[in-house]
Design a protein around this motif. Structure first.
Motif, PDB file in Angstrom:
ATOM      1  N   ASN A 118      -2.268  27.224  14.883  1.00 57.84           N
ATOM      2  CA  ASN A 118      -1.643  25.923  14.796  1.00 57.84           C
ATOM      3  C   ASN A 118      -2.569  24.865  15.398  1.00 57.84           C
ATOM      4  N   THR A 119      -2.962  23.867  14.601  1.00 60.76           N
ATOM      5  CA  THR A 119      -3.875  22.823  15.073  1.00 60.76           C
ATOM      6  C   THR A 119      -3.194  21.466  15.201  1.00 60.76           C
TER       7      THR A 119
ATOM      8  N   GLY B 235      14.499   5.604  17.357  1.00 63.83           N
ATOM      9  CA  GLY B 235      13.903   6.894  17.054  1.00 63.83           C
ATOM     10  C   GLY B 235      12.726   7.157  17.965  1.00 63.83           C
ATOM     11  N   ARG B 236      12.293   8.361  17.983  1.00 65.82           N
ATOM     12  CA  ARG B 236      11.101   8.711  18.755  1.00 65.82           C
ATOM     13  C   ARG B 236      10.256   9.698  17.945  1.00 65.82           C
ATOM     14  N   ARG B 237       8.989   9.670  18.214  1.00 68.28           N
ATOM     15  CA  ARG B 237       8.043  10.486  17.461  1.00 68.28           C
ATOM     16  C   ARG B 237       6.989  11.012  18.408  1.00 68.28           C
ATOM     17  N   ASN B 238       6.596  12.251  18.209  1.00 68.67           N
ATOM     18  CA  ASN B 238       5.580  12.874  19.044  1.00 68.67           C
ATOM     19  C   ASN B 238       4.572  13.595  18.172  1.00 68.67           C
ATOM     20  N   ILE B 239       3.328  13.555  18.562  1.00 68.02           N
ATOM     21  CA  ILE B 239       2.259  14.266  17.854  1.00 68.02           C
ATOM     22  C   ILE B 239       1.468  15.083  18.871  1.00 68.02           C
ATOM     23  N   THR B 240       1.207  16.328  18.535  1.00 70.96           N
ATOM     24  CA  THR B 240       0.358  17.188  19.359  1.00 70.96           C
ATOM     25  C   THR B 240      -0.698  17.827  18.469  1.00 70.96           C
ATOM     26  N   GLU B 241      -1.927  17.845  18.937  1.00 68.25           N
ATOM     27  CA  GLU B 241      -2.999  18.514  18.212  1.00 68.25           C
ATOM     28  C   GLU B 241      -3.689  19.511  19.124  1.00 68.25           C
ATOM     29  N   TYR B 242      -4.280  20.559  18.512  1.00 70.07           N
ATOM     30  CA  TYR B 242      -4.929  21.639  19.250  1.00 70.07           C
ATOM     31  C   TYR B 242      -6.284  21.946  18.618  1.00 70.07           C
ATOM     32  N   ASP B 243      -7.199  22.492  19.422  1.00 65.70           N
ATOM     33  CA  ASP B 243      -8.472  22.944  18.868  1.00 65.70           C
ATOM     34  C   ASP B 243      -8.330  24.398  18.412  1.00 65.70           C
ATOM     35  N   ASN B 244      -9.437  24.976  17.958  1.00 67.31           N
ATOM     36  CA  ASN B 244      -9.402  26.331  17.419  1.00 67.31           C
ATOM     37  C   ASN B 244      -9.215  27.401  18.489  1.00 67.31           C
ATOM     38  N   ASN B 245      -9.277  27.006  19.760  1.00 66.82           N
ATOM     39  CA  ASN B 245      -8.999  27.949  20.844  1.00 66.82           C
ATOM     40  C   ASN B 245      -7.547  27.857  21.323  1.00 66.82           C
ATOM     41  N   GLY B 246      -6.763  26.990  20.681  1.00 68.97           N
ATOM     42  CA  GLY B 246      -5.379  26.821  21.097  1.00 68.97           C
ATOM     43  C   GLY B 246      -5.196  25.826  22.218  1.00 68.97           C
ATOM     44  N   ASN B 247      -6.261  25.116  22.599  1.00 71.85           N
ATOM     45  CA  ASN B 247      -6.158  24.117  23.668  1.00 71.85           C
ATOM     46  C   ASN B 247      -5.589  22.811  23.114  1.00 71.85           C
ATOM     47  N   GLN B 248      -4.695  22.185  23.849  1.00 74.11           N
ATOM     48  CA  GLN B 248      -4.140  20.907  23.423  1.00 74.11           C
ATOM     49  C   GLN B 248      -5.186  19.817  23.566  1.00 74.11           C
ATOM     50  N   THR B 249      -5.420  19.063  22.483  1.00 73.14           N
ATOM     51  CA  THR B 249      -6.430  18.003  22.487  1.00 73.14           C
ATOM     52  C   THR B 249      -5.832  16.605  22.402  1.00 73.14           C
ATOM     53  N   LEU B 250      -4.576  16.499  21.967  1.00 74.50           N
ATOM     54  CA  LEU B 250      -3.966  15.179  21.782  1.00 74.50           C
ATOM     55  C   LEU B 250      -2.460  15.262  21.991  1.00 74.50           C
ATOM     56  N   TYR B 251      -1.913  14.230  22.626  1.00 73.87           N
ATOM     57  CA  TYR B 251      -0.457  14.094  22.727  1.00 73.87           C
ATOM     58  C   TYR B 251      -0.126  12.607  22.629  1.00 73.87           C
ATOM     59  N   GLU B 252       0.637  12.226  21.592  1.00 74.81           N
ATOM     60  CA  GLU B 252       1.006  10.830  21.382  1.00 74.81           C
ATOM     61  C   GLU B 252       2.522  10.719  21.277  1.00 74.81           C
ATOM     62  N   THR B 253       3.069   9.630  21.832  1.00 76.57           N
ATOM     63  CA  THR B 253       4.496   9.360  21.720  1.00 76.57           C
ATOM     64  C   THR B 253       4.703   7.960  21.148  1.00 76.57           C
ATOM     65  N   TYR B 254       5.762   7.835  20.333  1.00 76.30           N
ATOM     66  CA  TYR B 254       6.095   6.560  19.687  1.00 76.30           C
ATOM     67  C   TYR B 254       7.594   6.314  19.802  1.00 76.30           C
ATOM     68  N   LYS B 255       7.990   5.049  19.628  1.00 81.18           N
ATOM     69  CA  LYS B 255       9.397   4.692  19.499  1.00 81.18           C
ATOM     70  C   LYS B 255       9.582   3.945  18.182  1.00 81.18           C
ATOM     71  N   PHE B 256      10.762   4.121  17.594  1.00 83.30           N
ATOM     72  CA  PHE B 256      11.066   3.416  16.353  1.00 83.30           C
ATOM     73  C   PHE B 256      11.707   2.092  16.703  1.00 83.30           C
ATOM     74  N   ASP B 257      11.009   1.003  16.401  1.00 83.73           N
ATOM     75  CA  ASP B 257      11.473  -0.326  16.816  1.00 83.73           C
ATOM     76  C   ASP B 257      11.212  -1.310  15.680  1.00 83.73           C
ATOM     77  N   ASN B 258      12.252  -2.010  15.282  1.00 86.68           N
ATOM     78  CA  ASN B 258      12.126  -3.028  14.249  1.00 86.68           C
ATOM     79  C   ASN B 258      11.473  -2.465  12.977  1.00 86.68           C
TER      80      ASN B 258
END
Length: 548
Positions: free
Chosen positions: A165-166, A184-207
């Motif tokens: 899972n990347t 609303g809320r939104r989250n994104i997570t990304e991983y490298d090929n070793n399974g390490n987390q490389t990115l975490y983003e959070t958003y809100k649904f507004d207007n």
């Protein structure tokens, strides 16, 4: 109705990992409502695992694919309908599940009733890739009778070619009484090929758009996290981050400058990182430090120093010392020192000069060798199948001093197992890191203490080595071969080894170098690489190399 609202609330509060970027208001869709049921989803809902449990082996891509003619029909009981009734036999809830051809849930519809009348509905849908891995999950709920649905959440997964899972994203929505999206809320997570987390983003649904709340990034060197940054306080007018901090602590490798410690603040006006404090070091390929730099942010700018050392020859080097000048906004030379070394590599004398080349002082050093004790070790043997794993005198090595032991004119058969060991099996016991590790000839090779039995890969049935030498203290061994004629089998032997941060392949054209994750990184005979594990395919051989 109470059952419906409770379950809807539970699903709306689930939060897993992370999401994507700015989007738009979700579409309201119409779906047919049918009388259906629910089953236990715990065995196939939830976040997908990011790690493979078995060791990844890129050589599997070359495995023979057999013809298939034996057919076995797989059967499994799958629950596809459940109906709940109260004490009077009146239905208050029902669930119906549809499955893919491979038995994975594809659609689940849950209907809620009040006194036999439909009052709510939830529909789960699932999508899969060609490896039957869950790629999307969506929950929709009835927001207006008879069949107007709104998306409560959707989740998406992405995988690499090895099944890891990347990327994972999720979106959740809350509806107003008029069925419009309130938040609303939104989250994104990304991983490298070793399974390490490389990115975490959070958003809100507004207007009617997704507005960033926070962004985190992680940098990895193998499984070591060397960087972490956080950005926050998004300005939705200028579409820029206004606050952030980054921390860096890199692994130190020879041959390149490394941030030993760094703290940085986000400059909202320039939209870039500014140094709060930073320490940089660098060592050359011989492990000699050639750079040290420290700088710290102060009210009037920066305060710091830096020195560099250049080795012009084994006997001479020049060290230069700098200070930070806020007027010139850069490093300026403060003083420098010429160094001279004796034939043993010891510092013999120095001459220190000011920045305008005026001599400041000279220093001379005197060295004398002292005997500070002697260590005595037992003999080292080549012990293995040739000696029936007995310690025979004919296989004892010759002590050459400083831990170096040598054997001359040693004949070893192809596939014959052996080790380098002392007769107590305690002081020395040098073998390979794993069974079948490839050993190149005429190159230093690092063995492993208490390792596996050594087996040499050769073209003929046996081979006589001009010499075999090993440092019994470090386990570095070298198999020196006799010169071979052009037509001899050993002249064509593929040689694969690591040397000074490079992977070298000799006597082979079809070279492929893979990372530990299976990514093809080179087809060259000489490949500079970072520290880590690599798989090399060349000349019909597959070799694992651990580059230090």
């Amino acid at each position: 109705m109470k059952h419906y609202l409770l379950l809807a609330g539970l699903f709306a509060c689930v939060l897993s990992a992370s999401a994507q970027k700015v989007g738009t208001k979700p579409n309201v869709i119409n779906q047919g409502v049918t009388t259906m049921t629910q089953t236990d989803k715990t065995k196939w809902l939830g976040d997908k695992p990011r790690y493979l449990t078995n060791e990844m082996d890129v050589s599997r891509t070359d495995m023979h694919k057999p013809s298939r003619s034996i057919v076995v029909k797989n059967e499994k009981w799958l629950n596809n309908k459940i109906v709940w009734t109260d004490a009077n036999g009146i239905v208050f809830r029902s669930t119906e599940i549809e499955y893919t051809d491979f038995g994975n849930p594809q659609k689940e519809t849950i209907n809620y009733y009040d006194e036999g009348k439909l009052v709510g509905c939830q529909i789960y849908t699932y999508e899969y890739d060609n490896k039957h891995q869950n790629t999307k999950e969506t929950l929709s709920q009835l927001v207006e009778m008879p069949n107007t649905f709104g998306i409560v959440y959707d989740k998406e997964w992405e995988y690499n070619e090895l099944g890891l899972n990347t990327s994972y994203s999720e979106k959740y929505y809350n509806f107003r009484t008029d069925n419009s999206v309130e938040s609303g809320r939104r989250n994104i997570t990304e991983y490298d090929n070793n399974g390490n987390q490389t990115l975490y983003e959070t958003y809100k649904f507004d207007n009617n758009e997704w507005v960033p709340i926070q962004r985190e990034e992680f940098g990895w060197d193998g499984y070591y996290m060397y960087m972490h940054l956080t950005l926050s306080d998004w300005n939705n007018v200028s579409k820029k981050w206004t606050t952030g901090q980054k921390v860096v602590r890199e692994n130190v490798y020879n041959g390149k400058p490394c941030v030993n410690s760094g703290l940085y603040d986000w400059d909202a006006d320039m939209q870039q990182w500014s140094v709060s404090s930073e320490e940089i070091v660098e060592f050359d390929d011989y492990g000699r430090q050639i750079l040290s730099s420290r700088i710290t942010s102060v009210n009037e700018g920066y305060d710091g120093y830096r020195w560099t050392e250049e080795f012009t020859s084994p006997e001479y080097s020049t060290l230069k010392h700098y200070v930070w000048d806020n007027v010139q906004n850069g490093w300026v030379l403060d003083w420098y020192r010429n160094k001279q070394y004796d034939e043993n590599g010891n510092l013999a004398n120095t001459s220190t000069y000011t920045s305008d080349n005026a001599l400041n002082n000279r220093t001379e050093y005197t060295w004398e060798k002292y005997n500070i004790g002697t260590d005595v070790y037992p003999d080292c043997y080549i012990v293995g199948e040739a000696s029936e794993w007995q310690f025979e005198n004919r296989y004892v090595g010759k002590d050459m001093g400083n831990g170096i032991v040598v054997w001359n004119d040693v004949t070893i058969k192809n596939g014959e197992m052996f080790k380098f060991a002392s007769d107590d099996w305690m002081t020395f016991d040098w073998g390979t890191a794993y069974d079948g590790e490839y050993i190149p000839f005429d190159q230093p090779v690092q063995l492993t203490n208490k390792g596996q039995n050594i087996k040499l890969d050769m073209e003929g049935t046996e081979m006589t080595f001009k010499s075999i030498s090993i440092n019994v203290l470090t386990g570095v061994v070298a198999f020196e071969t006799y010169p071979t004629s052009v037509g001899s089998p050993e002249a064509k032997r593929v040689n694969i080894f690591a040397n000074n941060g490079k992977i070298v392949v000799q006597n082979a054209k079809d070279v492929k170098v893979y990372s530990a994750s299976g990514e093809l990184i080179s087809t060259a005979a000489v490949t500079p690489v970072e520290k880590g594990l690599y798989v090399v395919k060349a000349g019909g051989k597959t070799v694992k190399l651990n580059v230090n």
